[in-house]
Design an enzyme around this catalytic site. Structure first.
Site, short mmCIF file in Angstrom:
data_model
loop_
_atom_site.label_atom_id
_atom_site.label_comp_id
_atom_site.label_asym_id
_atom_site.label_seq_id
_atom_site.Cartn_x
_atom_site.Cartn_y
_atom_site.Cartn_z
N HIS A 3 59.67 65.08 -116.70
CA HIS A 3 60.54 64.02 -115.77
C HIS A 3 59.97 62.96 -115.43
CE1 HIS A 3 64.04 66.39 -114.43
NE2 HIS A 3 63.19 67.57 -113.89
N HIS A 37 57.63 70.80 -118.07
CA HIS A 37 59.14 70.12 -117.62
C HIS A 37 58.96 68.97 -116.70
CE1 HIS A 37 63.35 71.06 -115.86
NE2 HIS A 37 62.79 70.48 -114.88
N GLU A 38 57.88 69.21 -115.72
CA GLU A 38 57.82 68.01 -114.74
C GLU A 38 57.17 66.78 -115.29
OE1 GLU A 38 59.06 68.52 -111.93
OE2 GLU A 38 59.38 70.59 -112.29
N CYS A 68 67.16 72.94 -113.84
CA CYS A 68 66.87 71.69 -113.21
C CYS A 68 67.39 71.29 -111.99
CB CYS A 68 66.83 70.68 -114.16
SG CYS A 68 66.01 69.01 -113.51
ZN ZN Z 1 63.82 69.35 -113.45
#
Ligand code: ZN
Length: 181
Positions: free
Chosen positions: A148, A144-145, A102
């Protein structure tokens, strides 16, 4: 090319659930510039995805792209795409383990089980609502995004923090030379 400053773990904006955006904002010149700057920042950092809070913006927006990436040399190609308000509406039961890094946690990798395929809805950069099913690395980056945008890091998804490693040790163990800034 404008490169934005990357927020790092510990910055409170990375733990926020980000504000939904009105797709009408796509006609705003400043917002279009933000999208371009996010893509430039992601590319400059050799990233494969970037969420708006990683550049300090409280907006539910992410960019992804993977083209012969030095940090993920083995992975599939993903075209440059922008997603406004992406939501994953279906996760495959099948999960695959993979190593993630990341840009907000430079120098580390963690082993994360992610759904092999996901179906998501978003508004794209032309203002179109899209619903799509993606698999493999694309599905991993998307998960993953979207995490976030909900204030989550990949470590929050790890089953065992013993598989959280420094990049130097990762490279020794796997002989895959990847680097972070
Ligand atoms: Zn990340």
């Amino acid at each position: 090319m404008a490169k934005l400053e990357l927020a790092k773990i510990g910055n409170p904006v990375l733990r926020k659930k980000l504000e939904q955006v009105d797709p009408g904002i796509l006609s705003d010149r400043k917002f279009r510039k933000l999208l371009k700057d996010m893509a430039d920042t992601m590319r400059a950092a050799e990233g494969v995805g970037l969420a708006a809070n990683q550049v300090g913006k409280d907006l539910a927006v992410a960019v992804i792209e993977c083209k012969s990436n030095v940090r993920y040399p083995e992975e599939d190609t993903i075209p440059l795409e922008f997603y406004l308000n992406p939501v994953i509406i279906d996760y495959s039961e099948e999960k695959i383990n993979g190593w993630e890094g990341c840009l907000s946690i430079p120098g580390y990798r963690g082993l994360v089980a992610r759904s092999a395929s996901v179906t998501f809805e978003a508004v794209d950069s032309s203002g179109e609502s899209v619903r799509r099913t993606v698999s493999g690395f694309w599905a991993r980056v998307l998960q993953h995004e979207v995490d976030h945008l909900n204030g989550l890091f990949y470590m929050d998804r790890m089953a065992d923090l013993q598989n959280w490693v420094h990049l130097d040790e990762f490279n020794k163990a796997f002989e895959t030379r990847v680097h972070d800034e």
